[in-house]
Scaffold this active site. Structure first.
Site, PDB file in Angstrom:
ATOM      1  N   VAL A  83     -17.702   3.575  -3.527  1.00  0.00           N
ATOM      2  CA  VAL A  83     -18.223   2.210  -3.392  1.00  0.00           C
ATOM      3  C   VAL A  83     -19.640   2.207  -2.847  1.00  0.00           C
ATOM      4  O   VAL A  83     -20.510   1.491  -3.350  1.00  0.00           O
ATOM      5  CB  VAL A  83     -17.311   1.372  -2.470  1.00  0.00           C
ATOM      6  CG1 VAL A  83     -17.903  -0.014  -2.237  1.00  0.00           C
ATOM      7  CG2 VAL A  83     -15.913   1.253  -3.063  1.00  0.00           C
ATOM      8  N   GLY A  84     -19.877   3.021  -1.822  1.00  0.00           N
ATOM      9  CA  GLY A  84     -21.157   2.989  -1.132  1.00  0.00           C
ATOM     10  C   GLY A  84     -22.359   3.223  -2.022  1.00  0.00           C
ATOM     11  O   GLY A  84     -23.397   2.570  -1.854  1.00  0.00           O
ATOM     12  N   LYS A 143       0.854  -1.183   0.000  1.00  0.00           N
ATOM     13  CA  LYS A 143       0.000   0.000   0.000  1.00  0.00           C
ATOM     14  C   LYS A 143       0.885   1.227   0.000  1.00  0.00           C
ATOM     15  O   LYS A 143       1.996   1.216   0.536  1.00  0.00           O
ATOM     16  CB  LYS A 143      -0.889   0.024   1.239  1.00  0.00           C
ATOM     17  CG  LYS A 143      -2.161   0.835   1.069  1.00  0.00           C
ATOM     18  CD  LYS A 143      -3.226   0.039   0.318  1.00  0.00           C
ATOM     19  CE  LYS A 143      -4.565   0.752   0.338  1.00  0.00           C
ATOM     20  NZ  LYS A 143      -5.630  -0.065  -0.256  1.00  0.00           N
TER      21      LYS A 143
END
Length: 366
Positions: free
Chosen positions: A195-196, A91
């Site tokens: 995303v939500g 990451k």
């Protein structure tokens, strides 16, 4: 307290000595001309090149940024292992306000740092970075995914991330209630951004009752304008206390499940897209003690990484969607392992992922 390099001693202790450490490599990147300050953390390459997105965020301190990179990279190792990908975990975080500090020059400088790792790390989008940003990074680095279709990429990975979370919810419902259907279930979604908002569409299509909140009012208004039947609450604190809530879906930043939220959570299931939802070790047991079923975040939100990994081999959406659909079976397998071993689902998922990484490391030796 700092060491001779000026780095916070607690960060170095985390890296070399704690259970949250064990990372293979951490790279601190700086380009003064563009203002770039970034951290690239590679947790494991046992399964293959580390794969994980780039987060652009205004951290309160450099120490906080390093700690976040370490945690996120570790989570990616487990996520990629559970998704069945031949990738380790990595990451990157860029320190700054993406609205103010992001520039083409900065992204190109960042791309050069990623390229300098020679393929040990493959990057993609995350909070604060988008497809257009990856197109810029890719001009300096061929180990870049999440690019636009026009530039040989797969585009927005949030579509399959939401689809995977939806499959995890269905599996959770099947395990707890004996029926995967979400029709009539009340689902609270905290964070309706990249995303939500896709997750909300899946839930409404199946006939679920949806309650939403987001720190950005414009995101809430976008959903409400499109779907007037969706209920809104002021904040996450109000959402988790909603009467009759069946499922809670944290889809914003991490740490949503903590000592304050778990005791007042009304939902029977937690299944969301946010990374690192458990604020600290022990929260998973607190959830289990309250009879709340937790679908491990890095398992159910793996749809996006499945998509970007496929991009490296010639992207095919239907092939990726079929792989993401298997999140349903993987989630059920974790619940079964948890029941068999008498441990919370989060611990069961960790055991399965660690076994795969361990076996891959042994294969390399032999």
């Amino acid at each position: 307290m700092t060491d001779v390099t000026g780095a916070a001693a607690d960060v170095l202790h985390t890296l070399f000595h704690s259970d949250q450490g064990g990372h293979e490599q951490v790279v601190l990147c700086q380009d003064r001309k563009s203002g770039l300050k970034a951290v690239i953390a590679l947790h494991s390459t046992a399964l293959g090149p580390a794969l994980g997105g780039t987060r652009f965020y205004p951290y309160a301190s450099e120490q906080e940024a390093v700690a976040d990179a370490l945690n996120l990279a570790r989570g990616m190792s487990y996520k990629n292992a559970m998704a069945g990908l031949d990738h380790g975990g990595g990451k990157a975080v860029i320190i700054g306000d993406p609205e103010r500090d992001k520039s083409e020059e900065l992204l190109l400088a960042y791309g050069r740092f990623v390229a300098s790792l020679g393929g040990r790390y493959v990057t993609a989008c995350d909070v604060g970075t988008y497809v257009a940003d990856m197109d810029v990074v890719a001009r300096e680095c061929r180990w870049t995914t999440g690019r636009s279709p026009e530039n040989g990429g797969a585009g927005d990975s949030s579509v399959l991330t939401a689809f995977g979370v939806y499959q995890g919810m269905r599996a959770s419902a099947a395990h707890l209630w004996g029926d995967p259907s979400l029709r009539g279930r009340k689902v609270g979604v905290a964070g309706v951004g990249k995303v939500g908002h896709h997750l909300v569409e899946h839930l409404l299509k199946e006939g679920a009752e949806v309650v939403i909140t987001d720190v950005r009012q414009e995101a809430v208004e976008r959903i409400a304008g499109r779907h007037p039947a969706v209920s809104r609450v002021a904040d996450t604190d109000a959402l988790i206390r909603t009467e009759g809530l069946d499922i809670y879906a944290p889809c914003a930043l991490g740490g949503a499940l903590n000592d304050d939220s778990v005791p007042v959570l009304t939902a029977r299931i937690v299944c969301g897209a946010a990374n690192n939802q458990l604020a600290h070790p022990g929260v998973e047991k607190d959830l289990a003690d309250r009879g709340i079923l937790y679908a491990p975040d890095y398992v159910v939100n793996a749809g996006g990484v499945i998509q970007v990994a496929d991009e490296l081999h010639g992207f095919d959406f239907e092939r990726c969607k079929a792989k993401a659909a298997k999140i349903y079976d993987t989630t059920l397998a974790i619940f079964a392992r948890a029941k068999e071993d008498g441990i919370p689902p989060a611990a069961a998922a960790d055991r399965i992922a660690e076994q795969r990484m361990h076996e891959a490391a042994l294969d390399r030796v032999h």
